[in-house]
Design an enzyme around this catalytic site. Structure first.
Site, short mmCIF file in Angstrom:
data_model
loop_
_atom_site.label_atom_id
_atom_site.label_comp_id
_atom_site.label_asym_id
_atom_site.label_seq_id
_atom_site.Cartn_x
_atom_site.Cartn_y
_atom_site.Cartn_z
N PRO A 1 10.12 5.83 35.64
CA PRO A 1 9.70 5.63 34.25
C PRO A 1 9.78 4.18 33.79
O PRO A 1 8.94 3.72 33.01
CB PRO A 1 10.65 6.53 33.47
CG PRO A 1 10.99 7.63 34.42
CD PRO A 1 11.05 6.97 35.77
N GLU B 1 -0.91 0.60 42.96
CA GLU B 1 -0.53 -0.31 44.04
C GLU B 1 -0.52 -1.77 43.57
O GLU B 1 -0.77 -2.68 44.35
CB GLU B 1 -1.47 -0.16 45.24
CG GLU B 1 -1.46 1.21 45.88
CD GLU B 1 -0.31 1.40 46.85
OE1 GLU B 1 0.36 0.42 47.20
OE2 GLU B 1 -0.08 2.56 47.24
#
Length: 384
Positions: free
Chosen positions: A134, A369
């Site tokens: 998170p 990514e």
């Protein structure tokens, strides 16, 4: 616009590309809208069909039962064809490669045989890579999920977020801190199975696009992992993760190219048949120039992606080049899908046509990514 590599292909490469092109046209493209509308339903049947023909394991070495196409260049050729069919589904059917990479980098021979061999052939399971948390996205070294050493192994506690295939996947590579006092040097990788006691999953996260890959949170409540399921030594996890990033970023660049090519082809066909002011709209300079820009940017991005792949395959370090490839390809895909929507006008904004979905899908390529901002940071740190 066919994908035309700048390098000659072997007969084996031509065969796998042809296979994926046909699978994308016959199996993936017809299901794209249905999967998008389903929102949070993983198309497991499509994954199974891809496994039957050898697409889900083509990137795994032959000695573990895979297709043996371990070079990044071939992986890019495959990824582009599949994501031409649909970006989310294309990425889904190749997702086991992301799980396999850190095992190939860090794993022992026994771990490779135990965890990679079952991924090959019909009935192959889905897998997942669990890094993001998170409060830890681009800064992967800041993860706080902890692996505490105990007798016989480790106890993992913490939470992951935005994990692709979470819940549907049977096997996971999980990154956790074995030393909370360190950043990257404290990260270690572990192998887990879905039925591990104390491991649970959140509800599916509703996303803008690429809905074929369902994301969930993962919760680790003192999950025991035997020492035999640690990948590499303590503190090597970040090295393993970063080592696979160069590959995954280039391959994701190829995925973005597939979607960009699909959008360009769709817009080109539309522009040739749609008539306004008495002529096909492709005869209007504004439309023609937009299509010219799409074609030019796609070909340029493909050259960069293939060059980066070739450099990696030659054994050279390519961190900056991989970031350039992903940045260029992802932003090209965003431009190409926007341009397709713009070319179709009101119909482009409608769900009657797939271009609005592809535009939502490719936004993820500018984020996952490593965001475009992070890619520019990586590039700037590798100048010279």
């Amino acid at each position: 616009m066919k994908s035309v590599p700048a390098w000659p292909l072997s007969e084996e490469q031509r065969q796998i590309v042809d296979l994926c092109r046909e699978f994308a046209a016959k199996e993936i493209r017809p299901r794209g809208r249905e999967v998008d509308e389903a929102d949070v339903v993983t198309p497991v049947d499509l994954f199974a069909k891809a496994a039957e023909v050898g697409i889900t394991d083509f990137m795994i070495p032959e000695e573990y039962g895979g297709g043996g196409f371990t070079d990044v260049f071939t992986q890019c050729l495959v990824q582009e064809e599949l994501c031409w069919g649909d970006p989310g589904i294309g990425n889904l059917v190749c997702s086991n490669g992301f799980f396999a990479d850190p095992i190939l980098v860090l794993g022992s021979e026994e771990q490779k045989r135990t965890w990679l061999t079952p991924l090959t052939g019909e009935g192959a399971p889905m897998t997942a890579l669990a890094t993001t948390e998170p409060d830890s996205g681009s800064d992967a070294a800041s993860i706080v999920t902890t692996a505490r050493r105990v007798d016989g192994g480790y106890r993992i506690s913490g939470q992951k977020a935005w994990i692709s295939n979470a819940g549907a996947a049977e096997c996971y590579v999980v990154f956790a801190k074995t030393d909370r006092t360190k950043r990257s040097a404290g990260v270690t990788a572990f192998l887990l199975r879905r039925d591990a006691e104390g491991l649970s999953f959140g509800e599916p996260m509703r996303k803008m696009g690429q809905r074929a890959i369902v994301c969930r949170e993962m919760f680790f409540d003192d999950v025991f992992v035997p020492e035999s399921q640690r990948l590499g030594a303590e503190g090597q996890g970040f090295y393993g993760l970063m080592g696979t990033f160069d590959i995954s970023r280039v391959v994701l660049g190829a995925a973005a190219l597939g979607a960009a090519r699909a959008a360009y082809e769709y817009a080109l066909d539309y522009a040739r048949t749609r008539t306004q002011f008495g002529v096909p709209i492709i005869e209007h300079q504004a439309v023609a120039f937009r299509l010219a820009d799409m074609a030019t940017r796609i070909e340029s991005a493909r050259l960069l992606v293939h060059h980066a792949a070739r450099v990696i395959d030659s054994g050279q370090r390519a961190t900056g080049l991989a970031a350039m490839a992903k940045l260029t390809a992802s932003e090209t895909a965003m431009f190409a899908t926007w341009a397709a929507v713009q070319t179709l006008g009101g119909w482009g904004y409608s769900r009657e046509h797939p271009v609005e979905q592809w535009m939502r899908d490719v936004k993820l390529e500018e984020i996952e990514e490593g965001t475009s901002d992070i890619m520019r940071l990586v590039i700037s740190r590798n100048l010279g």
